[in-house]
Design an enzyme around this catalytic site. Structure first.
Site, PDB file in Angstrom:
ATOM      1  CB  THR A   1       2.273  -9.986  -3.045  1.00 54.36           C
ATOM      2  OG1 THR A   1       3.116  -9.165  -2.222  1.00 54.36           O
ATOM      3  CG2 THR A   1       2.653 -11.439  -2.891  1.00 54.36           C
ATOM      4  CG  ASP A   2      -1.117  -4.437  -4.398  1.00 53.52           C
ATOM      5  OD1 ASP A   2      -0.261  -3.623  -3.997  1.00 53.52           O
ATOM      6  OD2 ASP A   2      -2.179  -4.085  -4.928  1.00 53.52           O
ATOM      7  CD1 TRP A   3       4.213  -1.918  -0.453  1.00 55.43           C
ATOM      8  CD2 TRP A   3       3.973  -3.086  -2.327  1.00 55.43           C
ATOM      9  NE1 TRP A   3       5.356  -1.747  -1.209  1.00 55.43           N
ATOM     10  CE2 TRP A   3       5.247  -2.457  -2.358  1.00 55.43           C
ATOM     11  CE3 TRP A   3       3.612  -3.890  -3.406  1.00 55.43           C
ATOM     12  CZ2 TRP A   3       6.126  -2.597  -3.423  1.00 55.43           C
ATOM     13  CZ3 TRP A   3       4.506  -4.032  -4.470  1.00 55.43           C
ATOM     14  CH2 TRP A   3       5.737  -3.392  -4.464  1.00 55.43           C
TER      15      TRP A   3
ATOM     16  CG  MET B   1       6.541  -6.681  -3.049  1.00 61.81           C
ATOM     17  SD  MET B   1       8.191  -6.147  -2.595  1.00 61.81           S
ATOM     18  CE  MET B   1       8.984  -6.091  -4.199  1.00 61.81           C
TER      19      MET B   1
END
Length: 916
Positions: free
Chosen positions: A713-715, A745
């Protein structure tokens, strides 16, 4: 001795070469450029000093040893004489009006810097002393901060407009240098007619020197526009559907950028895609094209001769004009390009561009060709155009002076329906052909989803591996003693739930200040030989919020402007070396989303409006890093076309546009560069968040393309139900795993084992929203990648212990009491006394400002030695206590201080707890 934070020798010099090659010369009347030796030049615009090296946000946050600007680089070069009165005026102004970084907080830096007011007499007198003038215009934008259709962003400010008007009034020859991350309004070209206009973009830490190399003629410009520059912002077809907080309807469909303009309205284009001038001239002579006996491969041979007076490079571009058929096609589509070497005057080079038949296919998402969900070639004539821009081309025929002709429509590849929209809308399609060769623009309904996504998921559930209580290590898999399945069998449900969590940012388990740690983030996983992998932000250089230094390279738009994949691969080989030296396994880049609209603030991280150029540049990037032993993570998958409401705005897009445009670059990198990492986007695509989108991450990525790597994932991403959509949440890791997005993430440091993120993986196992087999599938994906990463074979050093910090002599203001925290703040320098030498665990309590996706960071120092880095995203000023590494303090005095790397984090207290 550790070489972390020591830039690679030669990297910055090579970056300078790349930055110069990506400059795009748009206008050059009367040979104003290059500047001639001993010419007298006045330089206007404060950006000559405050020269931008990158856009903002995670893609630009690289700590560098130095940076370069335009004016100092001109003075250093000494080719021309710089007007001292104008120089001193700007120096005085900037002292009174220093650079505004918005306080250094996330997404706070303004798009532009306040310009020095100019008076007529000042400019007139300067014109009497000098031969030429340079005007420097600068812009930035980035993560969480789109450009706007406002003065100071897309448009010039009043002071900038007046500056260009006055300088072009009094000087006969004026060069406008555009130090910008995105294209901006160029109406001043018609209004004030400067002699020369050049985009130098953001060139990284060597951008100032690279720009001067081009301006004075050390380098002949050879960059080409990776985007179309229209006359008006509203001319871009996505303008009416950009910037929504809820849904973006991709009404333009496959007609993005030049595909739209060349098909429907070429008169709206100021500078066409692929355009760029040189200081020399070239003669281009294409030969008849050839194809093999099976008609599967085509060869296009072109001779290029430098007919000018200086050495230079030229880019040959190949476009196809497909038959309109029943699907509808753009007037031209880029299918190949090649750049010459540096040609001396009168020197000739023959280029050969190879093309596969599959590159000419289109995707039928409606069945109108008779081949639903297929790559097809429709019957008719395929015309090939070769030239030096999308406009400057000639049609080439075969040896019989004929186009390539297909007698009947061919199904090249059968796929399966995936990720069609559920929201009805209409898309563009060419209608009647006009006398000038363009088409009427029609709208047709977009085909909607037909498949049962729930049935698709349940029919393809992976069978769980039976549990077997063993003590194999991942090294046993590496050494081929056991299979990966054998290793995965021994992982408990708890092990699996931990393995899909990454920790960060600035985890003490990996290189200080980097984006995340993943893999062996628990004692149990470590005991099984699962190493802790390290990721770092990119793509324009390594971001280390610990303050460690790295090399910052040019932005993605500039890299694409080179049209030189060999050069970009060589650049990212240097990047790969720097990753290895800093013990970083995965660079979070390249960014390969499409420049759908000029105002997307993150366009600077991405390459182009064209998917083929994007894919070729992505391949070069990925291969360069991989050849040095590290790996790349392509992002943001998929359709991240705006920063406004990026974590909620739904990209409503047809399956055809998705496959042909928005994920094509990802597909090329997977199939041709064996890409091992992909980061999903924040936004939903057709109702399902990217991080839990089954058709995106499984049907298309893995089953169709054969991707064998890791998806993260993106953060702090949100996920929703891959079947019924529902309410998104960061806790929905069950939905994430079901879609085969493998890794969440990020949780807080030291939080993966205790599930401090509060995810519902184990709950999902109990309730049946995810199965053990699906968890094992993601675990295999993660471990398979770890087996190929550098961490698997290097000696891993955990940075959970900062070691012994020597004491100092001095006045003691505060005794160290383990039962009472030190009351501190960012501005406080606290001195305290230690009575006996001991090891301590550090804890910090802090708050942070900004939204949930903002990022702030600071380093914590004892006696001026960095002992830890603290990072925070926006928490609405809620106090958070974070565990930090251990430290050993000896008897004596210590000074505690803080060094803010990115503003927005505010320390409340520090605690030192003795470690037994």
């Amino acid at each position: 001795m550790s070489k972390i934070g020591v830039p690679i020798e030669g990297f910055s010099d090579f970056s300078r070469q790349v930055a110069a090659e990506g400059a795009v010369l748009l206008k050059n009347d009367d040979h104003t450029l290059p500047l001639k030796p001993a010419e007298k030049v006045a330089v206007f615009g404060r950006i000559q000093y405050d020269y931008y090296r990158s856009g903002t946000g995670s893609g630009g946050s690289v700590n560098v040893l130095y940076t370069t600007n335009l004016i100092d680089s001109l003075l250093e070069d000494k080719t021309v004489t710089i007007d001292e009165e104008v120089l001193e005026a700007y120096q005085t102004f900037i002292k009174k009006q220093p650079f505004d970084d918005g306080g250094g907080a996330w997404a706070a830096e303004p798009w532009f810097q306040e310009e020095m007011p100019l008076m007529d007499t000042f400019v007139q007198q300067a014109s009497e002393r000098n031969d030429k003038a340079i005007i420097v215009i600068g812009r930035t934008a980035g993560e969480d901060q789109d450009n706007r259709a406002e003065k100071g962003s897309y448009y010039l400010t009043d002071k900038e407009d007046r500056m260009i008007r006055l300088v072009t009034t009094y000087f006969d020859r004026v060069v406008v240098v555009l130090n910008t991350s995105n294209i901006i309004d160029l109406s001043f070209v018609e209004s004030y007619d400067p002699s020369s206009v050049i985009y130098t973009w953001h060139g990284g830490m060597e951008g100032g020197r690279a720009a001067v190399d081009v301006l004075v003629g050390h380098v002949t410009p050879s960059g080409k526009l990776p985007d179309t520059i229209a006359y008006q912002l509203t001319d871009y077809p996505s303008s009416q559907h950009f910037g929504s907080d809820v849904q973006n309807h991709y009404v333009e469909d496959i007609y993005v950028g030049y595909r739209y303009f060349e098909t429907f309205c070429p008169d709206k284009v100021r500078y066409p895609f692929g355009f760029g001038l040189s200081y020399t001239t070239f003669e281009v002579n294409p030969k008849p094209f050839q194809y093999d006996a099976t008609h599967q491969q085509f060869r296009f041979s072109v001779t290029v001769t430098n007919t000018g007076d200086v050495s230079g490079k030229e880019t040959i571009q190949l476009y196809v004009e497909s038959p309109q058929g029943t699907l509808g096609q753009p007037a031209k589509r880029l299918v190949g390009f090649m750049k010459t070497r540096l040609l001396a005057p009168d020197e000739t080079e023959t280029l050969e561009i190879k093309l596969s038949l599959h590159q000419l296919t289109s995707y039928d998402d409606s069945g109108v060709t008779g081949f639903l969900s297929s790559d097809v070639l429709e019957a008719g004539d395929y015309l090939f155009h070769i030239g030096t821009s999308v406009r400057d081309t000639d049609i080439v025929y075969d040896e019989n002076k004929q186009p390539y002709h297909l007698r009947q429509t061919i199904q090249v590849r059968q796929a399966e329906e995936a990720l069609k929209p559920v929201t009805p809308f209409k898309r563009m399609k060419p209608g009647k052909r006009r006398a000038d060769g363009t088409y009427d623009c029609l709208l047709e309904p977009v085909p909607l989803r037909q498949q049962d996504i729930n049935k698709r998921i349940t029919d393809r559930l992976p069978e769980a591996l039976s549990f077997k209580d063993t003590t194999y290590t991942l090294q046993d898999v590496l050494n081929k003693k056991i299979t990966l399945d054998d290793f995965i069998r021994q992982l408990t449900d708890e092990d699996l739930a931990i393995l899909v969590r990454g920790e960060g940012m600035v985890s003490p388990l990996v290189t200080p200040g980097t984006a995340s740690a993943f893999g062996g983030v628990s004692d149990r996983l470590l005991s099984l030989g699962i190493p802790v992998g390290c990721t770092a932000d990119g793509p324009s250089g390594i971001r280390m919020d610990s303050g460690e230094k790295a090399t910052q390279v040019p932005i993605g738009t500039l890299l694409a402007s080179t049209f030189n994949p060999d050069l970009i691969e060589a650049l990212y080989r240097y990047e790969g070396k720097e990753l290895i030296q800093n013990e970083i396994d995965l660079l979070l880049g390249p960014g390969i989303n499409i420049h759908r609209h000029p105002l997307n603030g993150r366009n600077f991280e991405y390459f182009s409006e064209d998917p083929y150029l994007t894919g070729i540049m992505a391949i070069a990037n990925v291969q360069g890093i991989r050849k040095e032993g590290a790996h790349a993570v392509a992002k943001h998958f998929a359709c991240n076309s705006q920063e406004q409401s990026r974590n909620q705005v739904d990209a409503v897009v047809s399956e055809r546009a998705l496959r042909e445009v928005y994920v094509k670059g990802f597909e090329m990198a997977v199939k041709e560069a064996d890409l091992m990492g992909i980061m999903t986007a924040y936004n939903p695509v057709n109702g399902h968040f990217s991080a839990s989108n089954y058709d995106l991450n499984t049907t298309i990525l893995r089953e169709d393309w054969g991707f064998r790597g890791i998806v993260m994932t993106d953060w702090w991403a949100h996920m929703n139900d891959p079947v019924n959509q529902g309410v998104p949440s960061r806790a929905h890791t069950d939905h994430m795993i079901r879609s085969q997005n493998d890794l969440y993430m990020v949780v807080n440091n030291y939080g993966a084992e205790t599930n401090r993120a509060g995810d519902n993986t184990l709950k999902g196992l109990q309730e049946g929203t995810v199965t053990r087999g699906e968890l094992q599938r993601s675990a295999k994906n993660i471990c398979r990648v770890l087996l190929e990463l550098p961490v698997m074979t290097r000696k891993q050093v955990f940075r959970d212990d900062s070691g012994l910090i020597p004491s100092q002599s001095g006045v003691v203001n505060h005794p160290l009491l383990t039962t009472q925290p030190l009351a501190v703040s960012n501005e406080t320098i606290t001195t305290f006394n230690v009575n006996e030498t001991k090891a301590y665990r550090m804890y910090v309590t802090y708050t942070s400002t900004g939204d949930a996706l903002s990022q702030s960071a600071m380093t914590i120092k004892l006696n001026d030695q960095v002992v830890a880095t603290a990072q925070a995203n926006g928490m609405n000023e809620i106090a958070i206590k974070q565990k930090l590494p251990k430290v050993t303090l000896e008897q004596g005095t210590y000074t505690l201080s803080f060094d803010v790397q990115k503003a927005g984090i505010y320390v409340k207290e520090m605690i030192f707890i003795p470690v037994d």
